[in-house]
Scaffold this active site. Structure first.
Site, mmCIF file in Angstrom:
data_model
loop_
_atom_site.group_PDB
_atom_site.id
_atom_site.type_symbol
_atom_site.label_atom_id
_atom_site.label_comp_id
_atom_site.label_asym_id
_atom_site.label_seq_id
_atom_site.Cartn_x
_atom_site.Cartn_y
_atom_site.Cartn_z
ATOM 1 N N ASP A 18 6.945 35.694 -121.736
ATOM 2 C CA ASP A 18 6.422 34.509 -122.075
ATOM 3 C C ASP A 18 4.898 34.466 -121.506
ATOM 4 O O ASP A 18 4.716 35.052 -120.440
ATOM 5 C CB ASP A 18 7.346 33.476 -121.315
ATOM 6 C CG ASP A 18 7.060 32.047 -121.991
ATOM 7 O OD1 ASP A 18 6.493 32.039 -122.995
ATOM 8 O OD2 ASP A 18 7.658 31.195 -121.521
ATOM 9 N N ARG A 31 -4.355 32.377 -129.917
ATOM 10 C CA ARG A 31 -3.084 33.006 -129.422
ATOM 11 C C ARG A 31 -2.667 34.412 -129.758
ATOM 12 O O ARG A 31 -2.260 34.918 -129.031
ATOM 13 C CB ARG A 31 -2.081 31.991 -129.896
ATOM 14 C CG ARG A 31 -2.101 30.584 -129.654
ATOM 15 C CD ARG A 31 -0.927 29.876 -130.116
ATOM 16 N NE ARG A 31 0.372 30.290 -129.988
ATOM 17 C CZ ARG A 31 1.241 30.206 -128.828
ATOM 18 N NH1 ARG A 31 0.534 29.344 -127.962
ATOM 19 N NH2 ARG A 31 2.158 30.597 -128.562
ATOM 20 N N SER A 63 12.051 35.429 -131.162
ATOM 21 C CA SER A 63 13.507 34.652 -131.228
ATOM 22 C C SER A 63 13.457 33.980 -132.515
ATOM 23 O O SER A 63 12.864 33.992 -133.413
ATOM 24 C CB SER A 63 13.325 33.779 -130.159
ATOM 25 O OG SER A 63 12.548 32.459 -130.505
ATOM 26 N N ASN A 66 11.282 31.345 -133.057
ATOM 27 C CA ASN A 66 10.002 31.688 -133.536
ATOM 28 C C ASN A 66 9.555 31.493 -134.664
ATOM 29 O O ASN A 66 8.408 31.636 -135.114
ATOM 30 C CB ASN A 66 9.479 33.003 -132.646
ATOM 31 C CG ASN A 66 9.458 32.973 -131.299
ATOM 32 O OD1 ASN A 66 9.768 34.110 -130.639
ATOM 33 N ND2 ASN A 66 9.152 31.864 -130.620
ATOM 34 N N TRP A 67 10.469 31.614 -135.717
ATOM 35 C CA TRP A 67 10.129 31.640 -137.233
ATOM 36 C C TRP A 67 9.395 30.047 -137.281
ATOM 37 O O TRP A 67 8.666 30.165 -138.429
ATOM 38 C CB TRP A 67 11.431 31.905 -138.109
ATOM 39 C CG TRP A 67 12.104 33.136 -137.891
ATOM 40 C CD1 TRP A 67 13.144 33.599 -137.542
ATOM 41 C CD2 TRP A 67 11.482 34.502 -138.502
ATOM 42 N NE1 TRP A 67 13.283 34.974 -137.769
ATOM 43 C CE2 TRP A 67 12.211 35.620 -138.314
ATOM 44 C CE3 TRP A 67 10.031 34.749 -139.066
ATOM 45 C CZ2 TRP A 67 11.905 36.817 -138.712
ATOM 46 C CZ3 TRP A 67 9.814 36.016 -139.464
ATOM 47 C CH2 TRP A 67 10.652 36.948 -139.437
ATOM 48 N N ARG A 69 7.254 28.755 -135.702
ATOM 49 C CA ARG A 69 5.807 28.791 -135.515
ATOM 50 C C ARG A 69 4.982 28.913 -136.637
ATOM 51 O O ARG A 69 5.383 28.912 -137.539
ATOM 52 C CB ARG A 69 5.223 30.050 -134.638
ATOM 53 C CG ARG A 69 6.037 29.854 -133.268
ATOM 54 C CD ARG A 69 5.493 31.091 -132.223
ATOM 55 N NE ARG A 69 6.059 30.662 -130.913
ATOM 56 C CZ ARG A 69 5.643 31.078 -129.760
ATOM 57 N NH1 ARG A 69 4.548 31.847 -129.857
ATOM 58 N NH2 ARG A 69 6.280 30.838 -128.690
HETATM 59 C C1 FPP Z 1 5.723 34.317 -125.788
HETATM 60 O O1 FPP Z 1 4.525 33.880 -125.476
HETATM 61 C C2 FPP Z 1 5.837 35.450 -126.516
HETATM 62 C C3 FPP Z 1 6.311 35.689 -127.827
HETATM 63 C C4 FPP Z 1 6.820 34.838 -128.616
HETATM 64 C C5 FPP Z 1 6.176 37.152 -128.595
HETATM 65 C C6 FPP Z 1 6.296 38.267 -127.551
HETATM 66 C C7 FPP Z 1 5.755 39.260 -128.363
HETATM 67 C C8 FPP Z 1 5.003 40.099 -127.801
HETATM 68 C C9 FPP Z 1 4.815 40.393 -126.286
HETATM 69 C C10 FPP Z 1 4.439 41.227 -128.524
HETATM 70 C C11 FPP Z 1 5.114 41.871 -129.498
HETATM 71 C C12 FPP Z 1 6.008 42.646 -129.048
HETATM 72 C C13 FPP Z 1 6.545 44.017 -129.111
HETATM 73 C C14 FPP Z 1 7.697 44.513 -128.362
HETATM 74 C C15 FPP Z 1 5.752 44.782 -130.189
HETATM 75 P P1 FPP Z 1 4.322 32.469 -126.109
HETATM 76 O O2 FPP Z 1 3.465 32.686 -127.339
HETATM 77 O O3 FPP Z 1 5.492 31.742 -126.206
HETATM 78 O O4 FPP Z 1 3.200 32.060 -124.840
HETATM 79 P P2 FPP Z 1 3.189 30.455 -124.507
HETATM 80 O O5 FPP Z 1 4.449 30.071 -123.912
HETATM 81 O O6 FPP Z 1 2.098 30.629 -123.449
HETATM 82 O O7 FPP Z 1 2.631 29.902 -125.673
#
Ligand code: FPP
Length: 248
Positions: A18, A31, A63, A66-67, A69
């Site tokens: 995260d 982002r 997750s 996350n779709w 977003r």
């Molecule tokens: C959370 O950060 C992260 C994600 C929803 C995606 C995680 C993905 C990666 C690290 C890259 C892809 C992974 C692989 C294995 C190729 P957030 O966007 O929720 O951050 P925030 O809470 O600060 O907004």
């Protein structure tokens, strides 16, 4: 800093990666730059875990929630995932790492799904470490799907519901055959499970760090491991019972 005891490593580490968005925001960047930087951390931590001798690493990469977003962020994340899988395959093969994935994989864009399945196939006999990517994953959804499957199976076979044990049920989850995580690491300070491996984490030790995922380095992984090794895992028993070597 205390040293890591290599003989008492967690077998399975799960990570909620995260803070990519906040990392980017702090730098006035879009982002997606946080996600790009987050991928570098993914590569680094896989290497670190492999070197240490961690057997299973599960990463919560996307997750089901996350779709929801914004479309452009989802598209860019899927592009990043595709690029990651394409460039990472030789590395996985070189390092004897097997890829596995859990989640509603059919929901992924077709191209991503095909590359993913291809990489899983290509690496299926590798045995130094298992890299398990949670993609379009939701813990409750996984449980519901397992309940549906087990009900149909048991009805068809005429088995009684009493025969359903925790062990049997676990075999219906997408993590079948994979031991439960010993340690969960969550970056960026949030204290929640976010629908991740809800069944599997019943006795998992949780470590939360304020460090944002793109900034998460080897020293942060070491800190998590040291914290884990200081804990006494009792699985509901008393401390005295554990010291006598009793297990559940
Ligand atoms: C959370 O950060 C992260 C994600 C929803 C995606 C995680 C993905 C990666 C690290 C890259 C892809 C992974 C692989 C294995 C190729 P957030 O966007 O929720 O951050 P925030 O809470 O600060 O907004």
């Amino acid at each position: 800093m205390t040293k890591i005891d290599l003989k008492r490593l967690p077998v399975h580490i799960a990570i909620i990666m995260d803070g990519n968005g906040r990392w980017a925001k702090k730098r006035n960047l879009a982002r997606i730059f946080g996600h790009q930087k987050g991928i570098l951390t993914v590569r680094r931590i896989i290497k670190n875990c492999r070197k240490l001798g961690i057997k299973i690493l599960t990463l919560y990469a996307f997750s089901q929630e996350n779709w929801k977003r914004p479309n452009h962020e989802v598209t860019l994340l899927m592009d990043l995932l595709k690029e990651y899988l394409l460039t990472e395959m030789p590395e996985l093969i070189k390092n004897n790492i097997r890829l596995h994935a859990i989640g509603d994989l059919k929901n992924l864009p077709k191209e991503v799904y095909q590359i993913l399945i291809h990489t899983i196939q290509k690496t299926k006999d590798q045995d130094k470490m298992l890299l398990n990517l949670a993609l379009s994953y939701g813990g409750r959804d996984e449980i519901i799907k397992a309940v549906r499957k087990i009900s149909i199976d048991y009805k068809n076979k005429g088995h009684s519901p009493e025969e359903i044990t925790e062990k049997v049920f676990s075999e219906y989850l997408t993590t079948r055959g994979i031991p439960d995580p010993d340690l969960l690491i969550r970056t960026s300070g949030e204290m929640r499970l976010s629908n991740f491996l809800l069944w599997q984490m019943a006795y998992t030790e949780i470590y939360v760090t304020k460090v944002l995922w793109p900034d998460f380095k080897k020293r942060d992984l070491d800190r998590a491991l040291i914290s884990y090794q200081k804990r006494e895992r009792r699985f509901g028993l008393t401390s005295e019972q554990v010291k006598k070597g009793l297990t559940i």
